[in-house]
Write a protein that holds these residues in place. Structure first.
Motif, PDB file in Angstrom:
ATOM      1  N   GLY A  12       4.955 -20.753   6.877  1.00  0.00           N
ATOM      2  CA  GLY A  12       4.944 -19.305   6.687  1.00  0.00           C
ATOM      3  C   GLY A  12       5.477 -18.929   5.319  1.00  0.00           C
ATOM      4  O   GLY A  12       4.941 -18.049   4.638  1.00  0.00           O
ATOM      5  N   ALA A  13       6.543 -19.573   4.878  1.00  0.00           N
ATOM      6  CA  ALA A  13       7.107 -19.284   3.568  1.00  0.00           C
ATOM      7  C   ALA A  13       6.129 -19.648   2.468  1.00  0.00           C
ATOM      8  O   ALA A  13       5.988 -18.939   1.464  1.00  0.00           O
ATOM      9  N   LEU A  14       5.445 -20.801   2.627  1.00  0.00           N
ATOM     10  CA  LEU A  14       4.468 -21.212   1.622  1.00  0.00           C
ATOM     11  C   LEU A  14       3.341 -20.194   1.522  1.00  0.00           C
ATOM     12  O   LEU A  14       2.891 -19.840   0.421  1.00  0.00           O
ATOM     13  N   LEU A  15       2.862 -19.693   2.666  1.00  0.00           N
ATOM     14  CA  LEU A  15       1.795 -18.693   2.652  1.00  0.00           C
ATOM     15  C   LEU A  15       2.227 -17.434   1.920  1.00  0.00           C
ATOM     16  O   LEU A  15       1.440 -16.799   1.225  1.00  0.00           O
ATOM     17  N   LEU A  16       3.493 -17.051   2.081  1.00  0.00           N
ATOM     18  CA  LEU A  16       4.011 -15.885   1.388  1.00  0.00           C
ATOM     19  C   LEU A  16       3.957 -16.082  -0.116  1.00  0.00           C
ATOM     20  O   LEU A  16       3.561 -15.194  -0.873  1.00  0.00           O
ATOM     21  N   LEU A  17       4.301 -17.279  -0.567  1.00  0.00           N
ATOM     22  CA  LEU A  17       4.274 -17.569  -1.991  1.00  0.00           C
ATOM     23  C   LEU A  17       2.855 -17.585  -2.534  1.00  0.00           C
ATOM     24  O   LEU A  17       2.617 -17.269  -3.705  1.00  0.00           O
ATOM     25  N   LEU A  18       1.910 -17.976  -1.670  1.00  0.00           N
ATOM     26  CA  LEU A  18       0.524 -18.096  -2.120  1.00  0.00           C
ATOM     27  C   LEU A  18      -0.246 -16.781  -2.058  1.00  0.00           C
ATOM     28  O   LEU A  18      -1.404 -16.737  -2.450  1.00  0.00           O
ATOM     29  N   LEU A  19       0.371 -15.706  -1.605  1.00  0.00           N
ATOM     30  CA  LEU A  19      -0.313 -14.420  -1.433  1.00  0.00           C
ATOM     31  C   LEU A  19      -1.096 -13.983  -2.655  1.00  0.00           C
ATOM     32  O   LEU A  19      -2.253 -13.587  -2.545  1.00  0.00           O
ATOM     33  N   PRO A  20      -0.518 -14.004  -3.879  1.00  0.00           N
ATOM     34  CA  PRO A  20      -1.276 -13.521  -5.027  1.00  0.00           C
ATOM     35  C   PRO A  20      -2.569 -14.284  -5.254  1.00  0.00           C
ATOM     36  O   PRO A  20      -3.527 -13.745  -5.816  1.00  0.00           O
ATOM     37  N   TRP A  21      -2.638 -15.562  -4.832  1.00  0.00           N
ATOM     38  CA  TRP A  21      -3.833 -16.351  -5.067  1.00  0.00           C
ATOM     39  C   TRP A  21      -4.995 -15.921  -4.189  1.00  0.00           C
ATOM     40  O   TRP A  21      -6.144 -16.244  -4.468  1.00  0.00           O
ATOM     41  N   PHE A  22      -4.697 -15.194  -3.118  1.00  0.00           N
ATOM     42  CA  PHE A  22      -5.753 -14.763  -2.209  1.00  0.00           C
ATOM     43  C   PHE A  22      -6.290 -13.373  -2.543  1.00  0.00           C
ATOM     44  O   PHE A  22      -7.093 -12.827  -1.826  1.00  0.00           O
ATOM     45  N   GLY A  23      -5.805 -12.778  -3.593  1.00  0.00           N
ATOM     46  CA  GLY A  23      -6.332 -11.495  -4.021  1.00  0.00           C
ATOM     47  C   GLY A  23      -5.898 -10.339  -3.159  1.00  0.00           C
ATOM     48  O   GLY A  23      -6.534  -9.293  -3.138  1.00  0.00           O
ATOM     49  N   GLY A  24      -4.830 -10.481  -2.401  1.00  0.00           N
ATOM     50  CA  GLY A  24      -4.331  -9.380  -1.571  1.00  0.00           C
ATOM     51  C   GLY A  24      -4.823  -9.476  -0.150  1.00  0.00           C
ATOM     52  O   GLY A  24      -5.895  -9.025   0.190  1.00  0.00           O
ATOM     53  N   LEU A  25      -4.055 -10.095   0.712  1.00  0.00           N
ATOM     54  CA  LEU A  25      -4.453 -10.243   2.102  1.00  0.00           C
ATOM     55  C   LEU A  25      -4.068  -9.023   2.921  1.00  0.00           C
ATOM     56  O   LEU A  25      -3.256  -8.219   2.510  1.00  0.00           O
ATOM     57  N   VAL A  26      -4.675  -8.915   4.080  1.00  0.00           N
ATOM     58  CA  VAL A  26      -4.236  -7.906   5.027  1.00  0.00           C
ATOM     59  C   VAL A  26      -2.867  -8.301   5.544  1.00  0.00           C
ATOM     60  O   VAL A  26      -2.639  -9.453   5.890  1.00  0.00           O
ATOM     61  N   LEU A  27      -1.958  -7.357   5.585  1.00  0.00           N
ATOM     62  CA  LEU A  27      -0.600  -7.633   6.032  1.00  0.00           C
ATOM     63  C   LEU A  27      -0.364  -6.996   7.381  1.00  0.00           C
ATOM     64  O   LEU A  27      -0.699  -5.839   7.603  1.00  0.00           O
ATOM     65  N   GLY A  28       0.207  -7.749   8.291  1.00  0.00           N
ATOM     66  CA  GLY A  28       0.599  -7.215   9.577  1.00  0.00           C
ATOM     67  C   GLY A  28       2.055  -7.556   9.804  1.00  0.00           C
ATOM     68  O   GLY A  28       2.528  -8.590   9.352  1.00  0.00           O
ATOM     69  N   GLU A  29       2.758  -6.726  10.520  1.00  0.00           N
ATOM     70  CA  GLU A  29       4.174  -6.966  10.724  1.00  0.00           C
ATOM     71  C   GLU A  29       4.545  -6.700  12.166  1.00  0.00           C
ATOM     72  O   GLU A  29       4.338  -5.604  12.684  1.00  0.00           O
ATOM     73  N   ILE A  30       5.078  -7.740  12.816  1.00  0.00           N
ATOM     74  CA  ILE A  30       5.549  -7.606  14.180  1.00  0.00           C
ATOM     75  C   ILE A  30       6.791  -6.718  14.191  1.00  0.00           C
ATOM     76  O   ILE A  30       7.670  -6.841  13.352  1.00  0.00           O
ATOM     77  N   SER A  31       6.845  -5.803  15.154  1.00  0.00           N
ATOM     78  CA  SER A  31       7.943  -4.849  15.234  1.00  0.00           C
ATOM     79  C   SER A  31       8.500  -4.847  16.650  1.00  0.00           C
ATOM     80  O   SER A  31       7.831  -5.268  17.597  1.00  0.00           O
ATOM     81  N   ASN A  32       9.722  -4.377  16.798  1.00  0.00           N
ATOM     82  CA  ASN A  32      10.290  -4.217  18.133  1.00  0.00           C
ATOM     83  C   ASN A  32       9.975  -2.859  18.736  1.00  0.00           C
ATOM     84  O   ASN A  32       9.873  -2.705  19.953  1.00  0.00           O
ATOM     85  N   ASN A  33       9.809  -1.845  17.883  1.00  0.00           N
ATOM     86  CA  ASN A  33       9.667  -0.474  18.393  1.00  0.00           C
ATOM     87  C   ASN A  33       8.884   0.434  17.445  1.00  0.00           C
ATOM     88  O   ASN A  33       9.040   1.649  17.499  1.00  0.00           O
ATOM     89  N   PHE A  34       8.053  -0.121  16.563  1.00  0.00           N
ATOM     90  CA  PHE A  34       7.270   0.643  15.597  1.00  0.00           C
ATOM     91  C   PHE A  34       8.152   1.346  14.555  1.00  0.00           C
ATOM     92  O   PHE A  34       7.685   2.267  13.877  1.00  0.00           O
ATOM     93  N   SER A  35       9.399   0.953  14.429  1.00  0.00           N
ATOM     94  CA  SER A  35      10.317   1.693  13.555  1.00  0.00           C
ATOM     95  C   SER A  35       9.853   1.711  12.105  1.00  0.00           C
ATOM     96  O   SER A  35      10.180   2.637  11.364  1.00  0.00           O
TER      97      SER A  35
END
Length: 304
Positions: A12-35
């Protein structure tokens, strides 16, 4: 921490570092309460009364911005609903690149939603719907938050995640339900003075559950409701019942009973049996309460 878990976190950490190489991926974020993404709900208040276990709030991000919110059921591998603020599209429907949510598979994964790659990791397959589930299923991928209800190209691209999709019959998806989506858009443009908050969801079968690939829950009905608290003061009499709230339920099974949505036998063959019934917000909440066995309130103080 186990070696396997360490490897998953490192990946997961490696994928975060590689983000710029993918030209901007769709980001999703798990939440506990939509805060992190309460702006997509009227008065920053998510629906009340949903108490069953297994539901996972997801704040859907794209290029460092939250775009909408989804409530996902892990066991059913499908969303119960997606919530968004309607904004007419400023362009065409984008080319679809379907995504998945890594944090549903690995709690320590990055929040970057990623396109599917072959082979798909087994943990991803076990945690959510994957593209192969829909292949040869006779179901289309039905958006809850439709791309054409989103203004910018980036907003529209962000809707192409399987955490925003349910198995939907083509006669509903491209026929009657698409007609409802266009109708809501027209009402927003013609009569709404401010924001329109929309919540669109799926309703499972009441008794015998159905699925594709023995994995992804198939809904018997689609449902949707909107809240537009600021609207024109000179509404025509015929339009007044549609504000500040209105709702609808659509059939996703031609063979379902007619207790909730009657069938128009005079409809053209391609959409017959996929009727959509318009109704008040209160009526929809009553249907959801009965079918889901939960006293759901969709909008804070009924959008008043």
């Amino acid at each position: 921490m186990s070696q396997k878990k360490m490897l998953q976190c490192s990946t997961g950490a490696l994928l975060l570092l590689l983000l710029p190489w993918f030209g901007g991926l769709v980001l999703g974020e798990i939440s506990n309460n939509f805060s992190q993404c309460l702006d997509f709900f009227y008065n920053k208040t998510p629906p009340k009364g949903i108490s069953a276990a297994g539901y996972q709030p997801i704040c859907q991000r794209y290029k460092n911005q939250y775009r909408f919110a989804s409530l996902y059921h892990r066991q059913h591998r499908s969303p119960l609903y997606s919530a968004y603020v309607l904004s007419p599209a400023d362009g065409k429907r984008p080319k679809s690149t379907w995504m998945f949510e890594p944090q549903l598979a690995f709690s320590c994964a990055s929040s970057e939603m990623q396109p599917f790659h072959t082979p798909v990791d087994q943990n991803v397959i076990e945690s959510q719907a994957v593209f192969e589930d829909y292949r040869n299923s006779n179901f289309t991928k039905g958006h809850l938050n439709p791309s054409m209800h989103q203004k910018t190209k980036e907003d529209r691209e962000a809707t192409f995640t399987l955490t925003n999709v349910v198995p939907q019959q083509a006669g509903s998806n491209s026929g009657t339900w698409n007609g409802l989506e266009n109708e809501v858009l027209r009402k927003f443009k013609a009569f709404c003075n401010g924001s329109m908050h929309v919540i669109t969801g799926a309703m499972p079968y009441e008794s015998e559950a159905r699925s594709i690939n023995n994995r992804v829950s198939v809904p018997e009905y689609m449902w949707s409701a909107y809240c537009c608290p600021s609207y024109r003061s000179d509404l025509p009499e015929s339009v007044k019942p549609f504000f500040p709230t209105y709702a609808a339920v659509g059939r996703n099974d031609r063979n379902s009973g007619e207790e909730i949505v009657p069938v128009n036998v005079k409809a053209r063959a391609s959409v017959r049996g996929y009727d959509v019934r318009r109704m008040s917000l209160e009526t929809l909440e009553g249907v959801l309460k009965q079918r889901l066995a939960m006293p759901i309130t969709l909008f804070h103080r009924q959008c008043l």
